[in-house]
Motif scaffolding. Structure first.
Motif, short mmCIF file in Angstrom:
data_model
loop_
_atom_site.label_atom_id
_atom_site.label_comp_id
_atom_site.label_asym_id
_atom_site.label_seq_id
_atom_site.Cartn_x
_atom_site.Cartn_y
_atom_site.Cartn_z
N ALA A 169 0.84 -1.19 0.00
CA ALA A 169 0.00 0.00 0.00
C ALA A 169 0.88 1.25 0.00
O ALA A 169 1.98 1.26 0.55
N VAL A 170 0.37 2.29 -0.64
CA VAL A 170 1.04 3.58 -0.68
C VAL A 170 0.07 4.62 -0.14
O VAL A 170 -1.14 4.53 -0.37
N TYR A 171 0.61 5.60 0.59
CA TYR A 171 -0.21 6.59 1.27
C TYR A 171 0.26 8.00 0.92
O TYR A 171 1.46 8.28 0.94
N SER A 172 -0.71 8.87 0.66
CA SER A 172 -0.47 10.31 0.50
C SER A 172 -0.74 10.92 1.87
O SER A 172 -1.87 10.93 2.36
N CYS A 173 0.31 11.41 2.51
CA CYS A 173 0.24 11.83 3.90
C CYS A 173 -0.21 13.29 4.05
O CYS A 173 0.37 14.19 3.45
N ASP A 174 -1.22 13.49 4.87
CA ASP A 174 -1.73 14.81 5.20
C ASP A 174 -0.89 15.41 6.33
O ASP A 174 -0.35 14.69 7.18
N THR A 175 -0.84 16.72 6.36
CA THR A 175 -0.09 17.43 7.40
C THR A 175 -0.58 17.03 8.79
O THR A 175 0.22 16.77 9.69
N SER A 176 -1.90 16.96 8.97
CA SER A 176 -2.44 16.68 10.31
C SER A 176 -2.01 15.32 10.83
O SER A 176 -1.67 15.18 12.01
N SER A 177 -2.02 14.31 9.96
CA SER A 177 -1.64 12.98 10.44
C SER A 177 -0.18 12.93 10.84
O SER A 177 0.19 12.32 11.84
N PHE A 178 0.67 13.61 10.06
CA PHE A 178 2.09 13.61 10.38
C PHE A 178 2.34 14.36 11.69
O PHE A 178 3.04 13.87 12.57
N LEU A 179 1.74 15.54 11.82
CA LEU A 179 1.97 16.33 13.03
C LEU A 179 1.34 15.68 14.26
O LEU A 179 1.92 15.77 15.35
N ASP A 180 0.18 15.06 14.10
CA ASP A 180 -0.41 14.36 15.25
C ASP A 180 0.54 13.28 15.75
O ASP A 180 0.74 13.14 16.96
N ALA A 181 1.12 12.53 14.84
CA ALA A 181 2.07 11.49 15.24
C ALA A 181 3.33 12.11 15.82
O ALA A 181 3.81 11.69 16.88
N TRP A 182 3.88 13.11 15.16
CA TRP A 182 5.16 13.72 15.54
C TRP A 182 5.09 14.43 16.88
O TRP A 182 6.00 14.32 17.70
N ILE A 183 4.00 15.16 17.11
CA ILE A 183 3.91 16.02 18.29
C ILE A 183 3.07 15.39 19.40
O ILE A 183 3.47 15.39 20.56
N ARG A 184 1.90 14.88 19.06
CA ARG A 184 0.93 14.49 20.08
C ARG A 184 1.02 13.05 20.54
O ARG A 184 0.88 12.76 21.72
#
Length: 155
Positions: free
Chosen positions: A2-17
């Motif tokens: 599977a390949v995913y187009s990553c949204d800003t929110s998902s990346f920042l939620d993982a990175w920060i929260r």
């Protein structure tokens, strides 16, 4: 694969929260492996949004240039079509959601899923990414579903 187009929110939620790299380095090693295998893509509009923060997320993505996709003709055409049919996905009052149509367009053009932490509103009157994805037939998953689908395990 599977390949995913990553949204800003998902990346920042993982990175920060949820999984900050100083506390969960194993998460980022495995996400980095998915990125290296070409399974997670970032449209350059998302990278630009990440660059507006000073939290290390931009540097992490920028250090993986093969994962960054530039806007080309087919993506721009898909964005034009999305915005024609779903004008309200952009929040011009608050200057937010600018990358959202590009994230979905990348998924449409490349035939992949969207990775987003946004929750569906159930309405196209003020749609979020999952609402528009459903309307145009693009799969949309949150990070936990992606972790499970890819068999990621963190110890």
């Amino acid at each position: 694969m599977a390949v995913y187009s990553c949204d800003t929110s998902s990346f920042l939620d993982a990175w920060i929260r949820h999984y900050p790299p100083d506390t969960f380095p194993g998460v980022w090693e495995q996400i980095g492996s998915l990125v290296a295998q070409g399974q997670i893509l970032f449209i350059d509009e998302v990278v630009e949004e990440l660059g507006r923060k000073d939290d290390g997320a931009y540097e992490w993505v920028a250090a993986r240039p093969a994962s960054i996709v530039s806007i080309d003709g087919p993506i721009q055409d898909a964005v034009t079509s999305l915005l024609r049919d779903h004008q309200r996905m952009l929040d011009t009052r608050r200057n937010k959601s600018g990358a959202d149509p590009f994230v979905i367009a990348l998924a449409q053009v490349r035939g992949c899923s969207v990775l987003s932490s946004e929750r569906s509103t159930g309405s196209l009157r003020r749609p979020k990414i999952p609402d528009v994805c459903e309307a145009v037939g693009v799969p949309c998953v949150d990070p936990l579903k992606m972790f499970r689908a890819e068999g990621l395990r963190f110890r």
